[in-house]
Design an enzyme around this catalytic site. Structure first.
Site: not given
Lengths: 418, 418
Positions: A130, A205, A230-231, A379
């Site tokens: 990422f 991560d 927050y995911k 996604r």
């Protein structure tokens, strides 16, 4: 199973047998009725959030003011929140804290890991990592070089290439446990074993796995981990992130960002810094009270979730997704690109389609929120807490309609948002 | 004026002439009716906060989900909030951003300043600086030393001693513009001039001044500044902090924490880091959406505030406080310790009393929120936006009662909270 047609009835039966089915009612799903497959980007809002925030604003801020520090649990929240999600990622409650954001936490851990490295001068990472993970690593290595330290960043293009690149020169490895585009998941045990052989420390991560699939940090003797709140964890937009340090690595050196919240005795207002021996030393400034309260509503849900049931449910949902894409969209130019085997994949499934951007836009109008990534990937972030098998069926059927009727080719879907 | 007795009538007249009097109605003051003189610790809540937060939770999080990034101003908030408070501290709108917390921002700026220093190996700071400022500086110097860099931290015990310690060895200076205990304020112009003479860069912590008294960063050619959002600025508990970089110092090197939000093109998801040339490069990870929305309610108030009127009002309130302490409590063992001259003092006034801790506790029961600092100091944070001259009179009269009736000696006030 791939040869059998799956219809609504089977999905409903799977939902009826789902041991986590009651958790859906803990969330305030979108009033639009859209199916939000954006758990990989922003998990749903726990129902309790608005009232808890309203209370904290009125009683904590308005009425207590600075007394909130003494009368409420503001100072303890980073530990409490960490303890509440630790079981999801295979950490002991006391080895995980919630604070700051993922980029900052990664900076803390990369620099900390570098400081206690055994040997080597290479920070090995992934070219498909990422972006912020790459940038933070680049920044740290650049700083070291500016001060004359022998340090170098190297990139691997695949898991195998990274494993092949492990040697005594490698001080620290930084990888995404799950790739944010393809959902490809690392074999954590394998990388940890290989890294140990050459004395390299690994910073994981786990943003795209935690709260979706089982992560086993202690079981695999992971050194360090970070991830965002927050995911799948449903901590809300801009939620604080978390960080994990294996107990054997704690208290080996000062944190890079030696803030007062990590001091041995915070409210002593001591003249000089003395780090807390525990992981709390990695907290920095004042806790984000309101954001932590929001996250706490999610953590109160997570505390009741069995990680095994979570993992099984996610496997059930994603294997259904794979099956249905083949069944419903197999002839429409949509190919699964995320791994079909559960242990090789993370929280989201992804498909490739030549018109991925417009398809994702058209899906919005058909009540399905997905997310597009250049050049041709869509996604779908799957939550084992609030998605049902029926949601998966509905989502794929809407995708079929968008593709088969060529709705995505309409002019208004050609402007694609991130 | 010190010889004249001031009574209620005069306070009411001062309030009637106050050009900022209407701003009080923009805040939801404590329902308890207590006068919250804790603006130095936690400023009051703007009235709009609860409804703005409720909206953002329901529409932004629940209904939009990841689409919030594209449809709302989440990404722009760090710049917008900074621009909205810039006039209070003498910054151009584009040279101030709101992000992360004060400790982290200080770390960013100390390390950045070190990286562009002209010469020297000393980080000069104050022994009475706020603890986290000292700790962060210690941490940075320790990191440098660990990597073999010639670096040293030195402490000055007073403004004069710090000025006397300035020489070519000093690379970076870090000071509190206003002392968090005594409220003593630096002569910013003087320190900047002296620092320039020896080529040292100065990082100011203006937490205890911004939103209370006028700060003039550009007018004094300040190099760098940080401060917190939750004190006089009323950004709420755990609000994000801010940072300022003089335009002449921007884009001179990479930020230490090279996060994706500081990238030249955030959503390009570029393979390699390229810093944004503007101050936004100092942002790190995802903005704290809900906390930023809270701060935005305060910033919408601040945008309408004249910094000159704010400064005058604060001077009027604090000089009244000084006068009344002498008038009401002069014979009761309470001495003013904050400077009487406005330009020498910051946002709070402080008094010394042998029973400061218990006095502060007893005041709570009499509807006055102050804050105690060891060993014998009581601080009253004065907000020019929501405090009135009548509040000052009421506060001091309640203090007189607590002292004259020796209420503070009662057993239940001997356990003192922070």
């Amino acid at each position: 199973m791939l040869n059998e047609r799956i219809e609504l009835q089977e999905c409903l039966e799977l939902d009826a047998r789902d041991p986590l089915q009651d958790f859906r009612s803990k969330f305030a799903l979108a009033e639009t009725g859209a199916i939000h497959f954006d758990a990989n980007s922003m998990g749903a809002m726990p129902k309790e959030v608005p009232q808890r925030v309203a209370w904290m604003l009125n009683e904590g801020w308005r009425n207590l003011g600075r007394q909130g520090w003494a009368k409420l649990d503001w100072l303890d929240k980073p530990k409490m929140l960490g303890a509440g999600i630790a079981h999801l990622v295979g950490s002991e409650p006391e080895d995980l804290i919630v604070c700051d954001n993922t980029s900052i936490n990664l900076y803390k851990l990369l620099s900390y890991a570098w400081g206690i490295r055994q040997s080597g001068h290479v920070l090995l990472t992934e070219s498909k990592h990422f972006p912020t993970d790459i940038y933070i690593a680049e920044g740290w290595i650049k700083t070291l070089k500016e001060y004359g330290v022998d340090a170098e960043i190297k990139f691997a293009d695949s898991h195998q290439q990274l494993l092949d690149s492990l040697n005594k020169d490698v001080a620290v490895v930084n990888v995404s446990y799950v790739d944010y585009r393809t959902s490809l998941r690392w074999d954590m045990a394998n990388l940890m074993n290989k890294a140990k052989e050459v004395g390299a420390l690994v910073v994981w991560d786990i943003s795209h796995a935690a709260g979706a699939v089982k992560v086993d940090l202690m079981g695999n003797e992971a050194d360090f981990a970070v991830g965002c709140g927050y995911k799948y964890l449903c901590g809300g937009p801009g939620a604080p992130a978390y960080l994990f340090i294996h107990p054997k690595h704690q208290n080996k050196k000062w944190p890079s960002i030696a803030g007062w919240m990590g001091h041995f005795d915070v409210f002593a207002f001591a003249d000089r810094y003395q780090p807390n021996p525990r992981i709390i030393s990695q907290t920095t400034g004042s806790p984000v009270i309101i954001s932590n309260e929001i996250f706490a509503a999610a953590v109160d849900v997570w505390k009741k979730v069995s990680v095994e049931e979570m993992d099984s449910k996610h496997e059930s949902l994603t294997s259904l997704f794979h099956h249905l894409i083949l069944q419903e969209c197999g002839s429409l130019g949509a190919d699964m690109t995320s791994p079909a085997t559960h242990t090789n994949a993370g929280g989201h499934v992804s498909i490739r389609h030549q018109g991925a951007g417009p398809v994702s836009e058209a899906l919005l109008e058909h009540g399905v929120v997905s997310s597009f990534r250049k050049p041709d990937s869509i996604r779908f972030g799957i939550s084992p807490l609030y998605h049902s098998h029926q949601d998966i069926l509905n989502g794929v059927q809407r995708l079929r309609k968008v593709l088969s009727d060529e709705i995505w080719k309409e002019e208004r879907f050609q402007k694609v948002s991130v």
